[in-house]
Scaffold this active site. Structure first.
Site, short mmCIF file in Angstrom:
data_model
loop_
_atom_site.label_atom_id
_atom_site.label_comp_id
_atom_site.label_asym_id
_atom_site.label_seq_id
_atom_site.Cartn_x
_atom_site.Cartn_y
_atom_site.Cartn_z
N ASP A 76 25.65 21.06 78.53
CA ASP A 76 26.00 20.29 79.54
C ASP A 76 24.62 19.49 80.16
O ASP A 76 24.73 19.22 81.23
CB ASP A 76 26.84 20.99 80.86
CG ASP A 76 27.85 21.80 80.39
OD1 ASP A 76 28.65 21.22 79.73
OD2 ASP A 76 27.84 22.93 80.50
N LYS B 96 23.66 15.43 76.84
CA LYS B 96 23.23 14.85 75.58
C LYS B 96 23.85 13.59 75.04
O LYS B 96 23.81 12.80 74.43
CB LYS B 96 23.67 15.90 74.62
CG LYS B 96 22.66 17.09 74.51
CD LYS B 96 23.17 18.29 73.51
CE LYS B 96 24.44 18.85 73.67
NZ LYS B 96 24.71 19.54 74.74
N GLY C 153 32.54 19.32 75.94
CA GLY C 153 32.74 17.73 75.96
C GLY C 153 31.43 17.14 76.69
O GLY C 153 30.56 17.94 76.99
N HIS C 154 31.53 15.96 76.55
CA HIS C 154 30.46 15.28 77.27
C HIS C 154 30.98 13.74 77.90
O HIS C 154 31.82 13.23 77.13
CB HIS C 154 29.13 14.86 76.26
CG HIS C 154 29.47 14.24 75.15
ND1 HIS C 154 29.20 15.14 74.13
CD2 HIS C 154 30.03 13.22 74.67
CE1 HIS C 154 29.50 14.46 72.82
NE2 HIS C 154 30.08 13.16 73.42
N GLN D 48 27.06 21.96 72.23
CA GLN D 48 26.45 23.19 73.00
C GLN D 48 24.98 23.00 72.97
O GLN D 48 24.43 21.93 72.83
CB GLN D 48 27.01 24.51 72.32
CG GLN D 48 28.31 24.79 72.42
CD GLN D 48 29.31 24.15 71.52
OE1 GLN D 48 29.07 23.98 70.12
NE2 GLN D 48 30.45 23.90 71.96
N VAL E 215 18.26 9.15 85.94
CA VAL E 215 18.30 9.24 87.41
C VAL E 215 19.61 8.77 88.00
O VAL E 215 19.83 8.48 89.33
CB VAL E 215 17.27 8.00 87.98
CG1 VAL E 215 15.81 8.61 87.89
CG2 VAL E 215 17.59 6.73 87.46
#
Length: 432
Positions: free
Chosen positions: A13, A16, A40-41, A228, A418
């Site tokens: 998390d 990536k 997930g991302h 991961q 940011v």
């Protein structure tokens, strides 16, 4: 041109997907080489008019959102076919071209009995549970290692598929019915479910190892995207509270078919603080108002599971370990903006284990479980940094934080996140 691996340097998390997406416009292939739909991302894209789109990806490589880039699901991935086509259909409905997706014929398939076993095993373990997502990932990898797994290519031969399912269910049904008192899975239902995907799947499937090596021969750039992260790697993570695949740079080679000599660069993604989901030791974990602050401001909930993430301060010991295990050449430090509004920001520089200082990860899991963080305290900042696009635009204390973390972490920091949007990133050094 290079093969580049993007690796999570903590427990996952870290962002990536955003980093992969940022580089995606400069690469030709983006490859997912391990894991499945258990991690997930989120990718946030803002167009020229200021309109923002958010995409939550679970199984697909984030390169699927970049026009002209070929997304690849490598042989090291385990694939839930229903999830795959749900994601593809959802993206198509939003106008995303998914026709370039390629899937390894050697990737393994998550079957219905794998999902069932994952859930009932976790319940059976009770307080000793691992904290899996219950999506059948671990049992599918176990079948792969036990040489009873189902591969993508098997779906195109009904006779072979049926024989393999018959063989594996002779074993699995004994476990389901006699140990867990669950209903037996049937060969017919399993085969029928998998065959239903064959026609749609066939145009996407190829020898992806050959595809990627030929691309490198032509001078094209291949980006290898981990699922991961390092501390969840089955060999190098906080075992047994890990995933079931190789999430490190070494896994990038085995999970894609690209040889180690072709891997030119390893980019480690690390949050400006630390989070993890699931069970297991976490030295800098916070249970106070600061943990609540990181969770709320950072929106720390799993993309795939919705579970709240455990939050803690930045752990430089872990970062140094990830740099060493992966051979990290560059770090991308994400979510620096979440630390805004704190009077001071602690950074873990070492551990105390029963009165003994450890500057590196303890080799013994019991020692790591009992590690107490040793902190250095850096001054915080209150200015809004979400609009900064150069390092010099950051407040002095934010700049000092980045430099201090860099000095402690074993590799240079080449970019700083940011904010959640695609352009909310400060480039310090070129990543390619």
């Amino acid at each position: 041109m290079p093969a580049i691996a993007i690796i999570g340097a903590q427990w996952g998390d870290e962002g990536k997907g955003k980093a992969t997406d940022l580089l995606g416009t400069r690469v030709d292939y983006v490859v997912k080489f391990n894991g499945g739909n258990n991690a997930g991302h989120t990718v946030v894209i803002t167009d020229a008019s200021g309109h923002t789109e958010k995409y939550a990806l679970h199984l697909l490589p984030s390169g699927i959102l970049t026009p002209g880039c070929t997304p690849v699901i490598g042989n090291g991935v385990v694939v839930d076919l229903a999830v795959l086509f749900e994601e593809l259909e959802a993206l198509e409905q939003r106008g995303v071209d998914v026709s370039r997706l390629r899937i390894s014929a050697n990737a393994h398939v998550i079957a219905d009995y794998n999902r069932t076993l994952d859930k009932v095993t976790e319940r059976f373990l009770g307080s000793r549970r691992i904290g899996t997502t219950g999506r059948g990932i671990g049992p599918t990898y176990a079948d792969k290692m036990n040489r009873i797994g189902l591969r993508i290519q098997d779906i195109f031969d009904e006779k072979i598929l049926t024989q393999k399912v018959e063989g594996v269910l002779d074993l699995k049904n004994q476990v389901l019915t006699k140990i867990y008192n669950r209903r037996a899975a049937t060969v017919e239902a399993t085969v029928e479910e998998l065959l239903a995907f064959a026609d749609r799947l066939r145009p996407m499937v190829c020898d992806t190892g050959l595809l990627l090596n030929e691309a490198l021969d032509r001078g094209e750039t291949v980006l290898l995207e981990a699922g991961q992260a390092t501390l969840l790697d089955v060999d190098h993570g906080t075992y047994p509270f890990v995933t079931s695949s190789s999430a490190t740079a070494g896994g990038a080679c085995t999970g894609s078919g690209i040889p180690p000599r072709r891997l030119d660069q390893v980019i480690g993604i690390v949050k400006a603080y630390t989070t993890r989901v699931g069970e297991g030791p976490f030295p800098t974990e916070l249970f106070d108002e600061f943990g609540a602050h990181l969770s709320k401001v950072g929106a720390e909930f799993g993309v795939t599971t919705g579970r709240p993430r455990r939050c803690g301060w930045y752990d430089a010991v872990i970062a140094r370990y990830a740099a060493r295990v992966n051979g990290v050449s560059d770090f991308v430090l994400t979510k620096l903006d979440v630390l805004t509004g704190l009077d001071q920001v602690p950074v873990c520089v070492a551990y105390d284990v029963n009165g003994v200082r450890h500057d590196e990860m303890p080799v013994n899991q019991s020692d790591f479980h009992h590690a107490v963080p040793i902190y250095e305290y850096l001054p915080g900042w209150w200015e809004d940094i979400s609009h900064a696009r150069t390092f010099e635009e950051l407040p002095a204390n934010a700049q000092a934080y980045v430099k201090a973390v860099e000095a402690l972490s074993g590799a240079r920091i080449s970019a700083v996140g940011v904010g959640p949007s695609r352009d909310a990133t400060i480039a310090i050094h070129d990543l390619i």
